[in-house]
Design a protein around this motif. Structure first.
Motif, PDB file in Angstrom:
ATOM      1  N   ALA A 364       0.833  -1.211   0.000  1.00 30.67           N
ATOM      2  CA  ALA A 364       0.000   0.000   0.000  1.00 30.67           C
ATOM      3  C   ALA A 364       0.866   1.259   0.000  1.00 30.67           C
ATOM      4  N   HIS A 368       0.755   2.234  -4.948  1.00 28.62           N
ATOM      5  CA  HIS A 368      -0.674   2.534  -4.766  1.00 28.62           C
ATOM      6  C   HIS A 368      -1.540   1.748  -5.744  1.00 28.62           C
ATOM      7  N   TYR A 371      -1.701  -1.950  -4.946  1.00 28.29           N
ATOM      8  CA  TYR A 371      -2.519  -2.214  -3.754  1.00 28.29           C
ATOM      9  C   TYR A 371      -4.004  -2.122  -4.096  1.00 28.29           C
ATOM     10  N   ARG A 401     -10.070   0.248   2.403  1.00 27.07           N
ATOM     11  CA  ARG A 401     -10.257   1.323   1.426  1.00 27.07           C
ATOM     12  C   ARG A 401     -11.758   1.545   1.206  1.00 27.07           C
ATOM     13  N   SER A 415      -8.236   5.734   1.960  1.00 25.60           N
ATOM     14  CA  SER A 415      -7.860   5.131   3.242  1.00 25.60           C
ATOM     15  C   SER A 415      -8.369   6.014   4.377  1.00 25.60           C
TER      16      SER A 415
END
Length: 624
Positions: A364, A368, A371, A401, A415
């Motif tokens: 993560a 990005h 993830y 998320r 997040s």
């Protein structure tokens, strides 16, 4: 004349579909058939080693396990043979004629002719044997189970066109021999150098020696030459293993054709000694939600294979993780029952769980996009951890998320750290709403106040979300708050402070009493609200009461649902509420109030107990 004990049988319909897809789909990488057959041979050897722990006689004087491959250019055949566990007649029918997974048929039908998906199919079912038909127009399998006598062998044969024959045979040694009669266009696999390069590429990590037959041109003497390194990959040092080798090993143990998103290779020494090699896949298997979905890791003890799908080493919410554990602290004859209660197992499980969560945190942080790919595939499963794993709840919450009112999309990309960084001065809580769908959440009247004030709200629409939120209380010191529940912080946001507004509310007190009388015990309470802008009324639940979404979950699970008692909140500035307040006729007044309540319940629940009555009442008022 047919062989003794010969019978012709039809493939299970799912196998027919799978074979059709494979034979008629364009594979850009045909050579994977050899990887799959060597992988199956390796599994057969692992199973024999394990069974021989209790019964060494199964080796039958031949304890050296391996795979042998030879080419017959004149006959146009390629043969792959192992001296592993072998198969009985019944096992050959079960393993080569059926796919024993529930949901397979529905999944195959949903695939259609999407060839991009077709190329993933073999791995989805763990039936790499069928990849033989990519390059062969006829396949012959001769096999003898380790416990059987030479005259108890069987021959299985098929052209991959809907049926196969199986007959009794004679075989002097245990194990399985697969002969591929190669198609004209695939004769490249009769080339010795080509076969050796494929073995080096795909089988270096397998601890089993893979040997290729060579014939001395002068003496005509047959020799067997080992082509692969034949050292278990996880026993090697990390800095001598390439990314390609890690990737190939993943494909070997998982029968997945896609590359993994991430992996972690870890050797622990000291109080407990073990090696773990854990992978995060990039695609969810089609049967992730099936009750018979196999999950867990391969277990080795001192490099001896013990069992597949050792689910004791990974919590259920991480069932997508693939890989293995090799322990020095468990006995070689360990069983699933012993594992269940073992302290060593518990320690390994805790360590592996923490390592996977750290892998996901790193993914993560470092990548990005990767993830988010993981989240799209496995986010729903990870959410289960919020209620299952109290010890790691904070780490799991960090990985969640969400969609939110900050963006105009149902993509779950935000997040909780993102949310907190955008919180307004003085905002004490993390606001969220749960609903049946993204659109229902996004357009809920409960959001009107928050839009007006510019406060972000998380939009939760997965079925598991209500249960998940019931297990989450706070994050980074900020409490979670559902916007569909009554709460002091929401009341504070909606407060009206001018004397004129207070006077208007006082004047409406008789109206509120009249509404209470009209509705009786249909609602818990009636009050005015200033949290609405465009909607005449909403219903809310008290902080300590079951929410609408939780009641729906109970009902969907077939459980008795306690009646949810709502607070009915009316918007004094809305024209319809004013019109109702001005209505003197009691019958008409009751119709207006019932209509407003039904509207609010429809927005909250998505359905009504008696929709026809709602329509009749609405039509009656519209005609006036």
């Amino acid at each position: 004349m047919s062989q003794p004990g010969t019978e012709t049988r039809g493939f299970q319909s799912e196998v027919k579909q799978l074979l059709h897809l494979m034979i008629h789909s364009l594979y850009s990488n045909k050579e994977i058939f050899l990887r799959e057959l060597i992988s199956n041979a390796s599994d057969a050897a692992d199973k024999l080693r394990f069974k021989a722990l209790e019964n060494p006689d199964l080796y039958g004087g031949d304890a050296e396990l391996g795979v042998r491959i030879w080419i017959d250019k004149d006959a146009g055949t390629l043969t792959i043979a192992d001296n592993g566990i072998g198969m009985t007649r019944e096992e050959a029918i079960e393993n080569l004629g059926t796919i024993a997974k529930s949901g397979t048929k529905a999944f195959l039908q949903s695939i259609g002719n999407d060839q991009a998906k077709d190329s993933q199919l073999i791995g989805q079912f763990g039936v790499g044997f069928y990849s033989s038909f990519i390059v062969a127009d006829n396949v012959t399998v001769t096999t003898r189970a380790a416990k059987a006598t030479p005259d108890q062998a069987v021959v299985w044969q098929s052209a991959g066109e809907g049926e196969y024959t199986i007959s009794d045979a004679q075989k002097e040694t245990r194990g399985t021999e697969i002969t591929l009669h190669l198609k004209e266009e695939d004769k490249e696999f009769l080339d010795d150098w080509r076969i050796r390069s494929i073995i080096s590429k795909y089988a270096d990590h397998i601890s089993l020696p893979v040997e290729v037959q060579t014939i001395d041109e002068e003496t005509k003497e047959t020799k067997w030459e080992k082509v692969n390194k034949a050292q278990a990959l996880w026993t090697r040092s990390r800095n001598e293993i390439s990314d390609e080798e890690y990737t190939e090993f993943y494909k070997h143990i998982s029968h997945d054709f896609a590359e993994p998103l991430s992996w972690s290779h870890n050797r622990v020494e000291g109080k407990q000694e073990y090696t773990s090699l854990l992978y995060i896949p990039s695609k969810a298997p089609f049967d992730m939600w099936n009750r018979d979905h196999k999950h867990g890791l391969k277990l080795y003890v001192q490099r001896v294979f013990i069992m597949d799908d050792a689910e004791q080493f990974m919590p259920n919410y991480l069932r997508f993780v693939k890989g293995l554990i090799d322990s020095n602290d468990l006995p070689l004859n360990v069983s699933r029952e012993i594992l269940q209660d073992s302290k060593v197992t518990q320690n390994l499980r805790n360590a592996c769980t923490k390592r996977v969560l750290q892998m996901l945190e790193k993914l993560a942080k470092d990548d990005h996009e990767k993830y988010l790919q993981f989240w799209r595939e496995f986010g729903l499963v990870l959410k289960e951890g919020c209620g299952e794993d109290f010890a790691n709840r904070e780490s799991i919450t960090q990985l969640l998320r969400f969609a939110s009112t900050q963006q105009d999309s149902d993509a779950q990309t935000i997040s909780l750290d993102d949310y907190i960084s955008r919180m307004q001065d003085g905002q004490e809580k993390i606001y969220y709403i749960t609903a049946d769908s993204y659109n229902a959440a996004k357009n809920s009247p409960h959001l009107e106040l928050f839009r007006k004030k510019g406060i972000e709200v998380l939009l939760l629409s997965d079925r598991i979300d209500e249960w998940m939120m019931s297990n989450l209380t706070d994050f980074a010191g900020k409490a979670f708050q559902s916007v569909s529940k009554s709460d002091e912080s929401i009341e504070k946001l909606a407060e009206q402070e001018t004397d004129e507004q207070k006077q208007a509310e006082k004047e409406l007190e008789p109206f509120i009493e009249r509404v209470k009388t009209a509705l009786g015990d249909k609602v818990k309470e009636v009050k005015l609200t200033h949290r609405l802008t465009d909607t005449p009324a909403i219903v809310t639940t008290a902080a300590d009461e079951m929410t609408t979404q939780m009641a729906k979950l109970f009902a969907a699970a077939g459980q008795k649902v306690p009646e949810v008692k709502y607070t009915f909140e009316l918007n004094p500035d809305h024209q319809l509420v004013k019109q109702a307040a001005d209505t003197q006729n009691d019958s008409e007044f009751n119709d207006w109030i019932e209509l407003l309540l039904d509207q609010a319940l429809l927005a909250e629940k998505g359905s009504l107990n008696d929709p026809s009555q709602f329509i009749t009442r609405m039509n009656k008022l519209l005609t006036k």
